[in-house]
Scaffold this active site. Structure first.
Site, PDB file in Angstrom:
ATOM      1  CG  HIS A 365      26.373  18.928   1.054  1.00 30.79           C
ATOM      2  ND1 HIS A 365      26.466  18.944  -0.308  1.00 30.79           N
ATOM      3  CD2 HIS A 365      27.379  18.126   1.481  1.00 30.79           C
ATOM      4  CE1 HIS A 365      27.453  18.173  -0.712  1.00 30.79           C
ATOM      5  NE2 HIS A 365      28.026  17.663   0.351  1.00 30.79           N
ATOM      6  CB  ILE A 371      27.052  21.071  -3.872  1.00 31.06           C
ATOM      7  CG1 ILE A 371      27.829  22.333  -4.272  1.00 31.06           C
ATOM      8  CG2 ILE A 371      27.434  19.913  -4.790  1.00 31.06           C
ATOM      9  CD1 ILE A 371      29.329  22.215  -4.115  1.00 31.06           C
ATOM     10  CB  VAL A 375      26.475   9.921  -0.923  1.00 31.59           C
ATOM     11  CG1 VAL A 375      25.744  10.958  -0.096  1.00 31.59           C
ATOM     12  CG2 VAL A 375      26.162   8.520  -0.445  1.00 31.59           C
ATOM     13  CD  GLU A 379      19.268   5.752  -1.736  1.00 27.26           C
ATOM     14  OE1 GLU A 379      18.136   5.224  -1.726  1.00 27.26           O
ATOM     15  OE2 GLU A 379      20.313   5.143  -1.423  1.00 27.26           O
TER      16      GLU A 379
END
Length: 465
Positions: A365, A371, A375, A379
């Site tokens: 990612h 990055i 999400v 969290e």
């Protein structure tokens, strides 16, 4: 800041809904401090609350309707005007029916009953203060508003009627102190040219000349007037020299313009706090009022974000170390996303997450463009808020927090390796029955990178875990 009040006993109203024509009953009771103003359709569900909030407005045609999920309450503006003018907070408004009863078309009945059962000073609440002049125009309705700095709410309304007998009309409320004597009694109004259309369309099933002023903006023949008398069941109705159906005379020559102020007070109450501004409104209506309320609410939230941005000094010892955090949260590598807590109170908490290039998710990612996932920002914020929630229960380590929902989540900027993510969580309302509602903001330096409203539940950990 104005003092705030609540109620010392339930206040009950009963009457016909203007639009539905159905009997409706309203019961208003005091609620927990800090819980705000909430509506509840008690005839449908005892668990579903609708916040008195501009962002929950779903309809503004001839009244203001607020909605949560598939449950709505209509025509809230007159009641909200009375509540706001009396500085009442922390109440639950139970509604048995689809809308608030219209009563006499004004706010007088609401105001007098609520004032009678208002308690002593309960608390204070920060106001939204307009510090610089600005113009706001609602493109949908054409309503326009000029806002100027003031140390209290001051409203002027400008209306223009094509009917010569009314012409241009101006009304002023220099402060909310004038609401009781100058504004509360002013009734809703409708144009004569609209009455039959609205009546035939079933949009004013509860409308009556006893709860509305009818302004004659058209010339009626004797035949038309007789037909109207039969439809309204008012055989003695005629049009007076001042351009009003004379079943009820005007309380003030500019009563329609004063009622527009009443509506503005009720609609702007959905900002959720006092507004300190001089507002000059041209042809205001519910659509424009709510658009302005949403604009002011957004400006206030942006102001609060800038004022509430945490300052992180790595030289200051943390309030909780990583090992302290582990005593509250069950999360462990690779999913423990809070490194330390730098500030905590009964209503807020601030945590820190250091983003390094060694994080496992950066491999995918994204390759060549690492990055920190949005999400995982949520969290990390949730884990930080979970620590605050778990400090309120006994038996540390025996409880968990579980996500119920996320609302109004926005991602403002990228979070990259090398960034220090500052995680701020604030209680939106006091924790009740294990339900935790928190406002979440994540920063990198001075920049807001993500935000949202997170709801979780504190749950006792089972013995076999």
């Amino acid at each position: 800041m104005k003092p705030k009040y609540t109620l010392n006993q339930p206040v009950i109203f009963q009457g016909i809904g203007l639009h539905s024509g159905l009997e409706a009953r309203v019961s208003i009771t005091a609620a927990d401090e800090g819980s705000g103003i909430r509506f509840r359709r008690a005839d449908i569900s005892s668990e579903s609350f609708i916040p008195a909030d501009a962002n929950h407005v779903t309809q503004t045609q001839r009244g203001t309707t607020i909605t949560q999920g598939d449950i709505s309450v209509s025509t809230v503006e007159h009641l909200m005007a009375a509540i706001h003018a009396l500085h009442i907070e922390d109440i639950v408004i139970d509604v048995f029916g689809p809308e608030i009863p219209i009563l006499d078309g004004s706010a007088t009945v609401f105001y007098n009953a609520l004032k009678l059962h208002r308690t002593d000073i309960q608390s204070t609440k920060e106001a939204f203060i307009v510090t610089e002049p600005f113009e706001f125009v609602d493109e949908i309705s054409g309503s326009s508003y000029t806002l100027l700095p003031s140390d209290h709410l001051d409203i002027t309304v400008l209306l223009s009627f094509t009917e010569d007998s009314l012409g241009d009309m101006v009304a002023k409320m220099p402060s909310l102190d004038e609401f009781e004597s100058q504004i509360a009694s002013c009734r809703t109004f409708v144009f004569l040219s609209e009455v039959e259309k609205l009546f035939d369309a079933g949009l004013i099933k509860g409308g009556d000349l006893d709860n509305a002023v009818v302004v004659a903006d058209t010339v009626l023949s004797a035949e038309d007037l007789q037909r109207l008398r039969l439809k309204l069941n008012k055989p003695d109705v005629s049009i007076s020299s001042d351009g009003i159906l004379n079943h009820n005379k005007l309380f003030f020559k500019n009563e329609p313009a004063r009622h527009k102020i009443l509506d503005m007070v009720g609609d702007l109450a959905l900002v959720g706090r006092d507004i300190h501004a001089k507002i000059i409104a041209s042809k205001p209506g519910h659509t424009g009022n709510i658009a302005l309320a949403k604009h002011l609410k957004a400006k206030y939230l942006e102001y609060k974000k800038s004022q509430g941005r945490p300052i992180y000094n790595p030289n200051v010892p943390p309030v909780m170390t990583l090992e302290d955090i582990k005593s509250y949260l069950p999360h462990r590598f690779p999913f423990l996303l809070v490194d330390k807590i730098i500030d905590i109170s009964s209503t807020h908490i601030v945590g820190v997450k250091n983003i390094t290039s060694n994080e496992s998710y950066f491999e995918g990612h994204f390759p060549g463009n690492p990055i920190f996932p949005g999400v995982l920002q949520m969290e990390a914020l949730a884990q930080t808020g979970g620590i605050l929630a778990l400090t309120t229960v006994e038996d540390k380590g025996g409880w968990d927090t579980y996500f119920l929902k996320m609302d109004n989540v926005k991602f403002k900027a990228k979070v990259l390796p090398g960034d220090t993510l500052i995680l701020k969580m604030e209680l939106m309302v006091p924790i009740r029955r294990g339900i935790v509602q928190m406002q979440a903001h994540a920063y990198v330096g001075d920049k807001l990178v993500s935000e949202g409203e997170l709801t979780a539940q504190i749950v006792k950990r089972s013995n076999d875990q």
